[in-house]
Write a protein that holds these residues in place. Structure first.
Motif, PDB file in Angstrom:
ATOM      1  N   GLY A 107       0.772  -1.227   0.000  1.00 27.14           N
ATOM      2  CA  GLY A 107       0.000   0.000   0.000  1.00 27.14           C
ATOM      3  C   GLY A 107       0.802   1.274   0.000  1.00 27.14           C
ATOM      4  N   LEU A 108       0.214   2.312   0.619  1.00 22.81           N
ATOM      5  CA  LEU A 108       0.755   3.653   0.546  1.00 22.81           C
ATOM      6  C   LEU A 108       1.884   3.903   1.523  1.00 22.81           C
ATOM      7  CD1 LEU A 108      -2.539   5.680   0.131  1.00 22.81           C
ATOM      8  CD2 LEU A 108      -0.958   4.884  -1.627  1.00 22.81           C
ATOM      9  N   GLN A 109       2.229   2.926   2.375  1.00 24.97           N
ATOM     10  CA  GLN A 109       3.330   3.134   3.302  1.00 24.97           C
ATOM     11  C   GLN A 109       4.668   2.746   2.694  1.00 24.97           C
ATOM     12  OE1 GLN A 109       2.160   0.994   6.837  1.00 24.97           O
ATOM     13  NE2 GLN A 109       1.354   2.856   7.749  1.00 24.97           N
ATOM     14  N   SER A 110       4.683   2.364   1.450  1.00 27.20           N
ATOM     15  CA  SER A 110       5.921   1.983   0.799  1.00 27.20           C
ATOM     16  C   SER A 110       6.843   3.182   0.632  1.00 27.20           C
ATOM     17  CB  SER A 110       5.625   1.391  -0.586  1.00 27.20           C
ATOM     18  OG  SER A 110       4.837   0.236  -0.464  1.00 27.20           O
ATOM     19  N   VAL A 111       8.119   2.935   0.795  1.00 30.51           N
ATOM     20  CA  VAL A 111       9.133   3.924   0.447  1.00 30.51           C
ATOM     21  C   VAL A 111       9.548   3.628  -0.973  1.00 30.51           C
ATOM     22  CG1 VAL A 111      11.406   4.823   0.990  1.00 30.51           C
ATOM     23  CG2 VAL A 111       9.903   4.064   2.816  1.00 30.51           C
ATOM     24  N   MET A 112       9.376   4.607  -1.863  1.00 35.98           N
ATOM     25  CA  MET A 112       9.470   4.320  -3.292  1.00 35.98           C
ATOM     26  C   MET A 112      10.764   4.816  -3.911  1.00 35.98           C
ATOM     27  SD  MET A 112       5.531   5.220  -4.181  1.00 35.98           S
ATOM     28  CE  MET A 112       5.564   6.548  -2.989  1.00 35.98           C
ATOM     29  N   ASN A 113      11.263   4.077  -4.875  1.00 35.01           N
ATOM     30  CA  ASN A 113      12.421   4.477  -5.657  1.00 35.01           C
ATOM     31  C   ASN A 113      11.907   5.084  -6.943  1.00 35.01           C
ATOM     32  OD1 ASN A 113      14.653   4.638  -7.298  1.00 35.01           O
ATOM     33  ND2 ASN A 113      15.600   2.815  -6.444  1.00 35.01           N
ATOM     34  N   VAL A 140      11.393  14.187  -1.789  1.00 31.38           N
ATOM     35  CA  VAL A 140      12.580  14.098  -0.945  1.00 31.38           C
ATOM     36  C   VAL A 140      13.266  12.758  -1.183  1.00 31.38           C
ATOM     37  CG1 VAL A 140      13.484  14.229   1.399  1.00 31.38           C
ATOM     38  CG2 VAL A 140      11.443  15.541   0.772  1.00 31.38           C
ATOM     39  N   TYR A 141      14.587  12.790  -1.404  1.00 28.24           N
ATOM     40  CA  TYR A 141      15.359  11.604  -1.763  1.00 28.24           C
ATOM     41  C   TYR A 141      16.493  11.371  -0.779  1.00 28.24           C
ATOM     42  CZ  TYR A 141      13.000  12.444  -6.205  1.00 28.24           C
ATOM     43  OH  TYR A 141      12.045  12.662  -7.166  1.00 28.24           O
ATOM     44  N   TYR A 171      18.474  15.083  -0.753  1.00 31.74           N
ATOM     45  CA  TYR A 171      18.280  16.158  -1.711  1.00 31.74           C
ATOM     46  C   TYR A 171      16.818  16.184  -2.093  1.00 31.74           C
ATOM     47  CZ  TYR A 171      19.059  12.513  -5.341  1.00 31.74           C
ATOM     48  OH  TYR A 171      19.027  11.381  -6.119  1.00 31.74           O
ATOM     49  N   ALA A 172      16.358  17.324  -2.582  1.00 27.44           N
ATOM     50  CA  ALA A 172      14.937  17.520  -2.836  1.00 27.44           C
ATOM     51  C   ALA A 172      14.731  18.118  -4.208  1.00 27.44           C
ATOM     52  CB  ALA A 172      14.326  18.417  -1.759  1.00 27.44           C
TER      53      ALA A 172
END
Length: 375
Positions: free
Chosen positions: A36-42, A82-83, A68-69
């Motif tokens: 779901g939406l709690q994934s940290v995405m690449n 945000v990365y 970095y943003a």
């Protein structure tokens, strides 16, 4: 005020026209979830067809590290991605001024809260009050908000971070946008929060205030911070916006002019984006400049002398560019983060000495063509 209005409530993170993700869901998460939406995405894993995201297995909070943003430059709800600097994983998305704000923004990253993780600082663009907001780098929650210049000024601001006063804590530097004299203000990071370090001060007082260029110039400025001398104290670097092309470096203690440069030539007047970082690991910061309009030329200048060290085109076409710096591999040599100044949503991370591409990806939906900002 027009439709580009501010929302002072906690921001809801959204991916432009697509996915919703609340920043507060990221708090205290130690391992990315595949559901779901709690994934940290690449972000480079986004499919332009179905917008399906690959999920990184990298923990969100693993150790103290950089950020970095990338943000929108108008053309829809203002959005900041945000990365994680080391992995390139996208940690979350912030709508810093609420869904109704559609103006531009400026960005910077730096450890304002003193927890070892770089935070995200956002400055409002033209059309609204000169609001500065700080978002915690771990949780992406808003932790501070204040007017960087007079509340009546609606020309937009530029923001930067760095330890200007030498107390070991990152400060926030604010530069005035279009329509104002080139005013620069410095806010001490030590004074942004109460003595417990938990509650933000509503109206912090600037510890420095000076004019960077002749008072006749009102084309807006960009600001950056870095230790050009290698003496442990940072200098303030200021560049001019479209209509001019100058860059000046100022002593962080006395505000005396140290460098006065025209990096793209005396006749260049398309504006200069500026960033500062040590690109050769010699203990001294160097100055990175990008042409804001026209050909997307990036140059690296020696921070002590202003001598050109390298030059290359970040993108093809007359799209301009915005620049930031971040050491993505921990070797002590800063890489350059570049975005297109107009047109498509492209971002690159490049080696500062050669222009070799280390990463590249679209930061927004393919149809987004209003240009991006980086910090």
């Amino acid at each position: 005020m027009d439709r580009r209005q501010f929302n002072t409530t906690a921001p809801t993170s959204t991916f432009q026209h697509a996915t919703r993700l609340r920043a507060e869901q990221l708090e205290n998460r130690e391992v990315a979830s595949a559901s779901g939406l709690q994934s940290v995405m690449n972000l480079p894993g986004w499919s332009t067809a179905g917008l399906a995201a690959d999920v990184t297995r990298q923990p969100l909070i693993e150790q103290a590290r950089g950020r970095y943003a990338v943000g929108t430059n108008g053309g829809g709800t203002a959005q900041v991605n945000v990365y994680d600097a080391k992995t390139g994983a996208m940690l979350g998305i912030i709508t810093p001024f609420g869904r109704n704000y559609t103006g531009g923004i400026s960005l910077a990253t730096g450890d304002i809260t003193g927890d070892g993780v770089e935070d995200v600082v956002v400055g409002a663009g033209k059309g609204g009050p000169p609001v500065v907001k700080v978002f915690d780098g771990r949780t992406l929650r808003e932790v501070a908000s204040f007017n960087g210049l007079s509340a009546t000024f609606h020309g937009g601001i530029s923001v930067a971070t760095g330890d200007v006063d030498g107390d070991g804590k990152a400060d926030i530097v604010v530069g005035a946008g279009l329509g104002s004299i080139s005013q620069v203000k410095v806010y001490s990071g030590a004074n942004l929060f109460d003595i417990r370090g938990k509650q933000a001060v509503a109206k912090p007082q600037a510890v420095q205030n000076f004019i960077a260029f002749d008072k006749i110039y009102r084309g807006g400025i960009s600001v950056a911070v870095g230790d050009l001398q290698g003496d442990g104290r940072n200098e303030i670097i200021v560049s001019q916006g479209p209509g001019a092309g100058g860059v000046r470096a100022f002593d962080g203690r006395t505000n005396a002019t140290m460098l006065d440069l025209k990096p793209f030539g005396n006749s260049f007047n398309l504006g200069v984006s500026v960033a500062v970082g040590d690109i050769n690991n010699d203990g001294k910061a160097d100055i990175v400049v990008g042409a804001m309009r026209g050909n997307a030329i990036v140059k690296v200048l020696d921070g002590s002398t202003g001598t050109e060290m390298s030059s290359f085109n970040a993108f093809s076409g007359r799209v301009g560019t915005r620049v930031a710096v971040q050491d993505i591999d921990g070797d002590g040599k800063a890489e350059i983060v570049e975005s297109v100044g107009s047109g498509g949503p492209q971002v690159k991370v490049m080696t500062a000495t050669t222009g070799a591409v280390r990463r590249q990806f679209p930061a927004m939906m393919p149809r987004f063509n209003n240009g991006l900002v980086v910090g």
